[in-house]
Scaffold this active site. Structure first.
Site, mmCIF file in Angstrom:
data_model
loop_
_atom_site.group_PDB
_atom_site.id
_atom_site.type_symbol
_atom_site.label_atom_id
_atom_site.label_comp_id
_atom_site.label_asym_id
_atom_site.label_seq_id
_atom_site.Cartn_x
_atom_site.Cartn_y
_atom_site.Cartn_z
ATOM 1 N N GLU A 60 0.809 -1.216 0.000
ATOM 2 C CA GLU A 60 0.000 0.000 0.000
ATOM 3 C C GLU A 60 0.845 1.269 0.000
ATOM 4 O O GLU A 60 0.497 2.257 -0.638
ATOM 5 C CB GLU A 60 -0.953 -0.004 1.196
ATOM 6 C CG GLU A 60 -2.152 -0.935 1.032
ATOM 7 C CD GLU A 60 -1.814 -2.414 1.213
ATOM 8 O OE1 GLU A 60 -0.704 -2.725 1.683
ATOM 9 O OE2 GLU A 60 -2.656 -3.260 0.872
ATOM 10 N N ASP A 84 -10.377 -0.855 4.246
ATOM 11 C CA ASP A 84 -10.049 0.182 5.223
ATOM 12 C C ASP A 84 -8.851 -0.135 6.110
ATOM 13 O O ASP A 84 -7.950 0.666 6.280
ATOM 14 C CB ASP A 84 -11.279 0.445 6.098
ATOM 15 C CG ASP A 84 -12.095 -0.826 6.328
ATOM 16 O OD1 ASP A 84 -11.513 -1.822 6.786
ATOM 17 O OD2 ASP A 84 -13.303 -0.823 6.012
ATOM 18 N N HIS A 129 -11.204 -5.668 7.851
ATOM 19 C CA HIS A 129 -11.986 -5.462 6.632
ATOM 20 C C HIS A 129 -13.254 -4.644 6.900
ATOM 21 O O HIS A 129 -14.130 -4.593 6.048
ATOM 22 C CB HIS A 129 -12.401 -6.813 6.021
ATOM 23 C CG HIS A 129 -11.283 -7.565 5.374
ATOM 24 N ND1 HIS A 129 -10.217 -8.053 6.081
ATOM 25 C CD2 HIS A 129 -11.060 -7.900 4.074
ATOM 26 C CE1 HIS A 129 -9.394 -8.687 5.249
ATOM 27 N NE2 HIS A 129 -9.875 -8.601 4.030
#
Lengths: 324, 363
Positions: A60, A84, A129
């Protein structure tokens, strides 16, 4: 008018953005052939090619860091963070670089990067999640933070976000991805930084954003049967916050209940409560109340119905407001 | 390096070197370079001038005029050699110590000092110089460089990107992620690691069990170790790597084997963690003295030339000092400027309230 799910509305919005501006890129894990784990980017790689819809390595920080570099070169990347709870490996790039580089350059640099984050719970997922990390980002100057709640807004908001020259954290309510509604593909929509009163009422203002807007609308409908007239404000933008709509509403209703999924403690509702109290102190009949998650990590999914605010918890807060 | 010898006394055998510490020119089968006398004199001038800027900045910090300074002392050849390898179209992403590269990119040194003085968090337009802003978080800029290079690639431009970082940064996730991205997208980027042996007080052994340039092979692109105190070698190796990148051959990791002669920053005390003999050993490898020796030995410059450069350095030092001292504090309202590109209601409100509050003291 076209009937679209929220996910498809985002897809259409992204498609329009990519058609309008060849500098718009979509990037993230699985966004290409798979179309994203929620299919929000479905078909885009097929139509725009692998150079514009970039399947990235699984990292990420790398997604956001390279998006910053691409933006510095004149591109407008739209990054997908898959869930998230996975945004945290990218938090350093978002907070120390994406948010601050324009200021560092005294305005010479613009970073039109959109970070799309499917957020919130209610889909029976495993740990990491189902979270609501908005407060981390609303607390970071230099970012704009928005949350869509319905297909029509999703369609226009994503296009406005892509057009905006500031970095934007774009929250998508994942449990509403499959909700359908009519979308006018030609309508411009509200400006990105504006809140909307989605239901008029006289007695109390419910303030929500993202997935909780629908819950609040359901609560408002139920309250009406009990003779209470409930107004619902969809914030849409968390940073900046549209205080004009909130002030007008609460001044009129005299009561305010903020609803979100994130833990209440130092959550975004605290900011609303403080600001509404400052602005509307002499109109308030009761303290601003908050409904949200508990001061716990997001629970295992068999318990999430207890953690997530539902219609009854919202109505209970409305009752408490009237008890003052 | 033997266990007992001070760090760097025994030069690693794989080091690309074109100019010995004694100023002898040596050949290298892969990385030789043709330099005219004028070019060598020009490199010498750059080395001397950036050292002078650096010394002036350290002095200004000691006098309380800068909050902090990150000295480049000892790393001049790595920075000038690599910096001079860049074309105008290439883009450089520095850390916070690349004052020599900034010099090569025509960034006013006073702008660098301004950052450390606290008048801004950056202050120059990266697009104007193709020299990005200083990045303080270790390794973050490696990803920006790769992303930028991916943009260059999409533009079909004849350009490369270079990113600077230190030995400590090679431990960071972002640097490793940038290696992966660069490799799988074949991005036109050169990773220029100045291995100055110390990440504040942590020695290289705390970062890596293998030579840093060997990391590249694990990511699928070439790594090369160059004598970072040899401006000729740094120029030659970087020029080649940049050209390879421009020609679509993807990334290269260059490890410039050098030494930080000063402290990490002026807040640091290197006597707490390193031995004096290490410093003495590296003094003999000084990047400036060897070019001076080369110029002398080959009668490419005379005493008059060296005196002229020294005088130019003195004048530059004075100029930098006086303009640094003249840097005005930004007005209070500047806190609110440039946070966002577009209008932001909250910030506008805060600005107005604070300026009104301040104005209350003027009545």
């Amino acid at each position: 008018m076209t009937t679209l799910t929220l996910a498809k509305a985002l897809n259409e919005g992204l498609r329009r953005s990519m058609e309008d501006d060849p500098k718009v890129l979509v990037m993230g894990e699985d966004v290409g052939k798979l179309g994203g784990v929620f299919r929000v980017t479905d078909g885009l790689q097929k139509d725009f090619g692998e150079d514009r819809v970039i399947d990235t390595p699984l990292a990420e920080s790398g997604i956001i860091g390279t998006a910053i570099g691409l933006a510095l070169r004149g591109y407008r990347p739209v990054c997908e963070i898959q869930f998230d709870g996975f945004v945290f490996p990218a938090a350093d790039q978002i907070i120390t670089q994406l948010a601050k580089m324009p200021l560092r350059s005294l305005g010479a640099l613009k970073l039109p990067v959109v970070v799309r984050i499917p957020c919130g719970g209610g889909i029976g997922a495993v740990e990491h999640h189902s979270e609501s990390p908005e407060a981390y980002f609303t607390h970071t100057a230099g970012l704009r933070v928005v949350a869509c709640s319905n297909p029509a807004d999703a369609y226009t908001m994503i296009q406005d976000a892509v057009r905006c020259d500031d970095p934007i954290i774009f929250f998508e309510p994942k449990r509403r991805y499959w909700d359908k509604a009519d979308v006018d593909l030609a309508a411009p929509g509200l400006p990105l930084d504006r809140a909307r009163t989605v239901r008029q009422g006289r007695d109390v203002t419910l303030v929500a954003y993202g997935p909780m807007v629908k819950t609040c609308l359901e609560a408002a409908a139920a309250a009406e049967e009990d003779g209470r007239s409930v107004e619902v404000v969809d914030l849409r933008s968390l940073n900046p916050l549209d205080m004009d709509v909130l002030t007008e509403s609460v001044t009129r209703t005299g009561r305010c209940v903020v609803v979100h999924e994130a833990p209440v403690f130092t959550g975004f509702g605290a900011e609303i409560a403080a600001r509404v109290t400052e602005r509307c102190f002499y109109s308030l009949e009761a303290p601003v109340l908050r409904v949200g998650g508990f001061s716990t990590p997001y629970p295992p999914s068999r318990l999430e119905d207890h953690y997530l605010p539902d219609l009854d918890r919202v109505l209970d807060a409305v009752d408490r407001s009237f008890a003052y | 390096m033997t266990a007992d010898a001070p760090r760097g006394v025994d030069a690693p055998p794989e080091l690309v070197q074109l100019l010995t510490p004694e100023g002898e020119r040596i050949e290298h089968p892969d990385y030789d370079i043709e330099l005219t006398a004028e070019e060598v004199r020009s490199l010498y001038r750059d080395l001397v001038l950036v050292r002078r800027i650096d010394l002036e900045a350290v002095a200004l910090q000691r006098q309380g005029e800068l909050g902090i300074w990150a000295s480049l002392l000892g790393q001049e050849a790595a920075q000038i050699g690599s910096g001079r390898a860049l074309t105008d179209a290439d883009m450089a992403f520095p850390t916070y110590r690349e004052h020599g590269v900034a010099w090569c990119r025509d960034v006013d040194p006073v702008k660098l000092l301004g950052l450390f003085r606290g008048v801004s968090n950056g202050g120059w337009d990266p697009a104007e110089h193709n020299f990005h802003l200083y990045t303080i978080v270790i390794g973050s800029q490696a990803l920006h460089a790769v992303g930028y290079a991916m943009g260059v690639q999409r533009d079909g431009a004849e350009a490369a990107t270079i990113v600077y970082f230190g030995d400590g940064a090679t431990s960071q996730g972002d640097v490793n992620e940038s290696f992966i991205w660069a490799s799988v997208f074949n991005a036109p980027v050169v990773f220029f690691c100045q291995n100055n042996q110390w990440a504040i007080s942590e020695p290289l052994e705390k970062q890596s069990k293998i030579p840093l340039y060997k990391r590249a092979s694990g990511f699928g692109f070439p790594g090369i170790r160059v004598d970072g105190n040899d401006v000729f070698a740094c120029l030659a190796v970087t020029r080649r790597a940049l050209q390879n990148a421009r020609e679509g051959q993807g990334p290269t990791l260059i490890e410039a084997f050098t030494y930080r002669m000063g402290a990490h920053t002026t807040s640091d005390d290197p006597t707490r963690y390193r031995l004096a003999d290490e410093l003495e050993a590296w003094k003999l490898k000084d990047p400036i003295e060897r070019v001076k020796a080369y110029l002398f030995k080959n009668q490419l410059a005379d005493q008059e030339f060296f005196e002229k450069i020294d005088a130019e350095a003195d004048a530059l030092g004075k100029d930098v000092r006086s303009r640094c001292l003249a840097l005005p504090d930004p007005p209070p309202g500047a806190i609110f400027d440039h946070v966002y590109a577009g209008a932001h209601a909250l910030l506008d409100e805060e600005r107005e309230q604070y300026l009104t509050y301040l104005a209350g003291f003027e009545r």
